[in-house]
Structure formats: structure tokens, C-alpha cells
Design an enzyme around this catalytic site. Structure first.
Site, PDB file in Angstrom:
ATOM      1  N   ILE A  12      47.084  92.556  30.935  1.00 50.31           N
ATOM      2  CA  ILE A  12      48.445  92.391  30.406  1.00 50.31           C
ATOM      3  C   ILE A  12      48.525  91.128  29.552  1.00 50.31           C
ATOM      4  CG2 ILE A  12      50.892  92.239  30.999  1.00 50.31           C
ATOM      5  CD1 ILE A  12      50.134  93.657  33.684  1.00 50.31           C
ATOM      6  N   LEU A  33      38.402  83.464  33.629  1.00 53.20           N
ATOM      7  CA  LEU A  33      37.559  84.651  33.399  1.00 53.20           C
ATOM      8  C   LEU A  33      37.043  85.250  34.709  1.00 53.20           C
ATOM      9  CD1 LEU A  33      35.594  83.480  30.187  1.00 53.20           C
ATOM     10  CD2 LEU A  33      37.752  84.755  30.328  1.00 53.20           C
ATOM     11  N   PHE A  80      50.516  84.816  33.946  1.00 59.72           N
ATOM     12  CA  PHE A  80      49.900  86.072  34.395  1.00 59.72           C
ATOM     13  C   PHE A  80      48.748  85.846  35.366  1.00 59.72           C
ATOM     14  CE2 PHE A  80      51.442  87.006  30.049  1.00 59.72           C
ATOM     15  CZ  PHE A  80      52.171  88.163  30.271  1.00 59.72           C
ATOM     16  N   LYS A  84      44.635  90.564  41.875  1.00 55.73           N
ATOM     17  CA  LYS A  84      45.603  91.669  42.073  1.00 55.73           C
ATOM     18  C   LYS A  84      45.064  92.894  42.831  1.00 55.73           C
ATOM     19  CE  LYS A  84      44.518  94.153  37.886  1.00 55.73           C
ATOM     20  NZ  LYS A  84      44.939  94.977  36.779  1.00 55.73           N
ATOM     21  N   SER A 124      56.194  91.938  40.777  1.00 61.22           N
ATOM     22  CA  SER A 124      55.800  93.335  40.952  1.00 61.22           C
ATOM     23  C   SER A 124      56.842  94.083  41.759  1.00 61.22           C
ATOM     24  CB  SER A 124      54.465  93.361  41.705  1.00 61.22           C
ATOM     25  OG  SER A 124      54.195  94.644  42.177  1.00 61.22           O
ATOM     26  N   TYR A 149      48.348  90.482  48.853  1.00 63.76           N
ATOM     27  CA  TYR A 149      48.647  90.439  47.416  1.00 63.76           C
ATOM     28  C   TYR A 149      50.158  90.529  47.199  1.00 63.76           C
ATOM     29  CZ  TYR A 149      49.681  92.066  42.762  1.00 63.76           C
ATOM     30  OH  TYR A 149      50.263  92.199  41.520  1.00 63.76           O
ATOM     31  N   LYS A 153      53.205  87.633  45.833  1.00 60.13           N
ATOM     32  CA  LYS A 153      54.224  87.764  44.770  1.00 60.13           C
ATOM     33  C   LYS A 153      55.615  87.406  45.314  1.00 60.13           C
ATOM     34  CE  LYS A 153      51.602  88.923  41.461  1.00 60.13           C
ATOM     35  NZ  LYS A 153      51.435  88.036  40.312  1.00 60.13           N
ATOM     36  N   ARG A 231      55.326 107.481  40.720  1.00 58.10           N
ATOM     37  CA  ARG A 231      55.465 106.097  40.250  1.00 58.10           C
ATOM     38  C   ARG A 231      56.091 106.072  38.861  1.00 58.10           C
ATOM     39  NH1 ARG A 231      54.105 105.788  44.679  1.00 58.10           N
ATOM     40  NH2 ARG A 231      52.532 104.471  45.696  1.00 58.10           N
ATOM     41  N   ARG A 292      46.675 106.834  51.205  1.00 59.39           N
ATOM     42  CA  ARG A 292      46.102 105.488  51.214  1.00 59.39           C
ATOM     43  C   ARG A 292      47.059 104.591  52.002  1.00 59.39           C
ATOM     44  NH1 ARG A 292      45.034 102.819  45.370  1.00 59.39           N
ATOM     45  NH2 ARG A 292      47.295 102.819  45.341  1.00 59.39           N
ATOM     46  N   GLY A 294      49.459 101.853  53.222  1.00 60.06           N
ATOM     47  CA  GLY A 294      50.340 100.922  52.511  1.00 60.06           C
ATOM     48  C   GLY A 294      51.059 101.530  51.311  1.00 60.06           C
TER      49      GLY A 294
END
Ligand code: NAD
Ligand code: UFG
Length: 336
Positions: A12, A33, A80, A84, A124, A149, A153, A231, A292, A294
Site C-alpha cells: 500500500i 525492507l 504504513f 501484518k 483495519s 496483529y 491496531k 468481504r 479458518r 478467527g
């Protein structure tokens, strides 16, 4: 005006850097990186026909941050940088809290000391937890996330709300992304996950290009149209446009503001597969497997607040999301 973009080499972030350069901003991109390639920003420079300043470094490095703020007149930060991968965060919670929470706090401290108070943060839709009703507006309650994760957030959102309450100089956007997909229409930059993708869209694209055998559909027994998860997929170019609008709006207001960035439309996993096959002309074989852990059944945004307050709405439909994903993946079968 100069903007610091943390995580600027990532999926992003690289699209945001391109949009900023095209809009005339000067950009300082800071990235360690950890999950990205230096090549993304070389391509961004070529696409924009303009240079940016790249700094390979870590948001947890306070000395480096102080040096950056001292040497450049930075007016705003687009933040950003972070890790994640949901599953990895369960196995390595400390890495996630150190990067996403610790790193963010270090960045905010450096900003405060440098007198930079304008910030756009990548949050998110995961902060809504298991939603009570759809669509999700910003006033829906947040909930403890099912993984570190998501929790990271939520914690950073709370830190930023406290910060805005404590010091009226802060102008903060908490942008809650729904499901970013797609790539720049040039096919030159896009999503380049390391190892097997955790997310649906890159997985589908890698099956289509022959890198993976088949897609595993996680759960076909949800109370949705076809039993698979629903989604709100949003094109990354639309998503970054929302950031540019937020940056402009923050110029004239203070406080911490929450905005959903979504389209307001939900698609199921099987609808995504069918749409991708139709656009790419490739078959995407799949098997139906157990849910899956969660995952929620469905999740889509009420995008009204962003439309009214940011004068922003997503423009790209599913066809563009699929066509642009496929152009990127087929031009770059092994990523950067
Ligand atoms: P990405 O992994 O492609 O980009 C993150 C970038 O941050 C990478 O380039 C990585 O090298 C860099 N980074 C990580 N830790 C760093 C550190 N300590 N210091 C400096 N750089 C660091 O991910 P993305 O999809 O571009 O996501 C960007 C942001 O948006 C993240 O904060 C992510 O949590 C958030 N977000 C993403 C999604 C999604 O589905 N892609 C959804 C909601 C929120
Ligand atoms: N899915 C599959 N097979 C896969 C991958 C995903 O069937 O190989 C399904 C999931 O079960 C879900 C849908 O595709 O129903 C979307 O899954 P993603 O992993 O692409 O996205 P999520 O909605 O689970 O999570 C994403 C980001 C998170 C963010 C969240 C916010 O990965 O970072 O959106 O809603 F927190």
C-alpha cells in the site's frame, strides 16, 4: 510540502508514494525492507517521472527518526510500516507488539518532539471484531481482536485517541481499511507477499499464474449467499486516494478522526474466484475446507462518513480489481 511515508516500499505504501508524487508532494520513504523490496520504489520513480528520498531504516530507531526530522521540513506522516501476518502474530506476539505498537510509539514521540502533528495511520476493519450487524459504520463498537496483529491496531488507535485528547495540536486520521486488493493499472507495482500468501486475492493470482496448485477455500458453511466468507474488497488505488484526501482534510482540523475505507459492497470467496476467472481467462481450481480460526462470516463497510467528510468514495469495481491484479501478477510472476 514534504511527507514522510513509513513502510513506503510495501504494497500500500508504494502506491501511496506514487499518488503523492503525482499530486506534487515531496516524499521521504522510510522502510526497513523487512517484507518488501527496494525495487518497488525504483518503479514508482519511473512511473511518476520524479525522484523521492529513500531511507533504509527502522521506525524503532529513535536516533534515525530525530535525524530525519532535523534534516527535512516534514509536515505530515503517512504511517504504513508494520507487520501484518495474522498467523505469524499468534506465534510471535512480541515481534508484532514491538514493531506495530513499540515502533509506532517511537515514531509518535519523535514527531511530537519535532513539532510534527499531522498523521495518517493505517488501521483495519479487524478492530470491529465479530460484528453485530452490517454494514459497519465508524460508530460500531470495537472489540478485542482474536490475534495480536489485530490487537496491535486497536492499541495504536487508542494511543492516538489519547494523544489527540492530551494535546490539541494533533490532527490524526485513523483509516480503517477493509480488504485492499488490486494493483496500479501499469502492472509495474503490486502486492508481493513473501512465501505463501495469507490473503485471498494474491493466493488466487498465484494459482492462476501457476505458482500454486489450488486455492483452499476456508469454510463453505457460513450463513452467507453461497456459504463462503464475504468481504469488502477495495482497489488499492482508491484506498490511497482516500489517504490523500485525509491529508488535505487534516490540514484544517485537529483531533483524531476515524474513517472507514471500503466500497460498501461485499463479495464472497466464490464470487471472487469466478470474477477473476472471467477476467483472466485462467482456471482457479479450489477445494472447500474447514473455516479458518478467527475469521468472521461477513464484513463490509458503511462508507458514508468518508464520503461526507473526505469527499471520497471508491470508484473501481470488481472488474478493475481483477484486471489490475492479473496484469501485475502475469507481468511479474515472481514478484519484484
Ligand atoms: P506490507 O508488508 O507490504 O508493507 C509494510 C511495510 O512496512 C513493508 O515495506 C515493511 O518492510 C515495512 N516495515 C515493517 N516493519 C517496519 C519497521 N519496524 N520499520 C520500517 N519499516 C517497516 O503491508 P501493506 O499491505 O502495504 O500494509 C501497510 C499497512 O496497512 C500496515 O500497517 C498494515 O497492517 C495495514 N493494513 C493492511 C491491510 C491489507 O490487507 N493489506 C489491511 C488493513 C491494514
Ligand atoms: N480465504 C480463503 N482462502 C485463502 C485466503 C482467504 O478462503 O487462501 C478467505 C477467508 O476465509 C475470508 C476471505 O477469503 O473469507 C478474505 O480473507 P483475507 O485473508 O484475504 O482477508 P481477511 O478479511 O481475513 O483479513 C484482511 C487482512 C487483515 C485485516 C482484515 C480486516 O488480511 O490484515 O482484512 O478486515 F485485518
Amino acid at each position: 510540502m514534504t511527507v514522510l511515508v513509513t513502510g513506503g516500499a510495501g504494497y500500500i505504501g508504494s502506491h501511496a508514494v506514487l499518488a503523492l508524487l503525482e499530486a506534487g508532494y515531496s516524499v521521504l520513504a522510510l522502510d526497513n525492507l523487512a517484507t518488501s523490496s527496494r525495487e518497488s520504489l525504483r518503479r514508482v520513480e519511473r512511473l511518476a517521472g520524479r525522484q523521492l528520498t529513500f531511507i533504509e531504516g527502522d521506525i524503532r530507531d529513535r536516533q534515525l527518526l530525530d535525524k530525519l526530522f532535523a534534516e527535512h521540513t516534514i509536515e505530515a506522516v503517512l504511517h504504513f510500516a508494520g507487520l501484518k501476518a495474522v498467523g505469524e502474530s499468534v506465534a510471535e506476539p512480541l515481534a508484532y507488539y514491538a514493531n506495530n505498537v513499540g515502533g509506532s510509539v517511537t515514531l509518535f514521540q519523535a514527531m511530537a518532539d519535532a513539532g510534527v502533528h499531522r498523521l495518517v495511520f493505517s488501521s483495519s476493519a479487524t478492530v470491529y471484531g465479530e460484528p453485530e450487524s452490517m454494514p459497519l459504520s465508524e460508530s460500531a463498537p470495537t472489540a478485542r481482536a482474536s490475534n495480536p496483529y489485530g490487537q496491535s491496531k486497536l492499541v495504536v488507535e487508542e494511543v492516538l485517541k489519547d494523544l489527540a485528547r492530551a494535546d490539541a495540536r494533533w490532527s490524526i486520521a485513523l483509516l480503517r481499511y477493509f480488504n485492499p486488493v488490486g494493483a496500479h493499472p501499469s502492472g509495474e507495482i503490486g502486492e508481493d507477499p513473501q512465501g505463501p500468501p495469507n490473503n485471498l486475492m494474491p493466493y488466487i493470482a498465484q494459482v492462476a499464474v501457476g505458482k500454486r496448485e489450488q486455492l483452499t477455500v476456508f469454510g463453505a458453511d457460513y450463513a452467507t449467499r453461497d456459504g463462503t466468507g464475504v468481504r469488502d474488497y477495495i482497489h488499492v488505488v482508491d484506498l490511497v486516494e482516500g489517504h490523500l484526501r485525509a491529508l488535505e482534510v487534516l490540514e484544517n482540523c485537529t483531533g483524531a478522526h476515524v474513517w472507514n475505507l471500503g466500497t460498501g459492497r461485499g463479495y464472497s470467496v466464490l464470487e471472487m474466484v469466478a470474477a477473476f476467472e472471467a477476467i483472466s481467462g485462467k482456471r482457479v481450481p479450489y477445494t472447500l475446507q474447514a473455516r479458518r480460526k478467527g475469521d468472521v462470516a461477513e464484513c463490509w463497510a458503511d462508507p458514508t462518513k468518508a464520503r461526507k467528510e473526505l469527499d471520497w468514495q471508491a470508484r473501481c469495481g470488481l472488474e478493475e480489481m481483477m484486471a489490475d491484479t492479473w496484469r501485475w501478477q502475469s507481468k511479474n510472476p515472481n514478484g519484484y
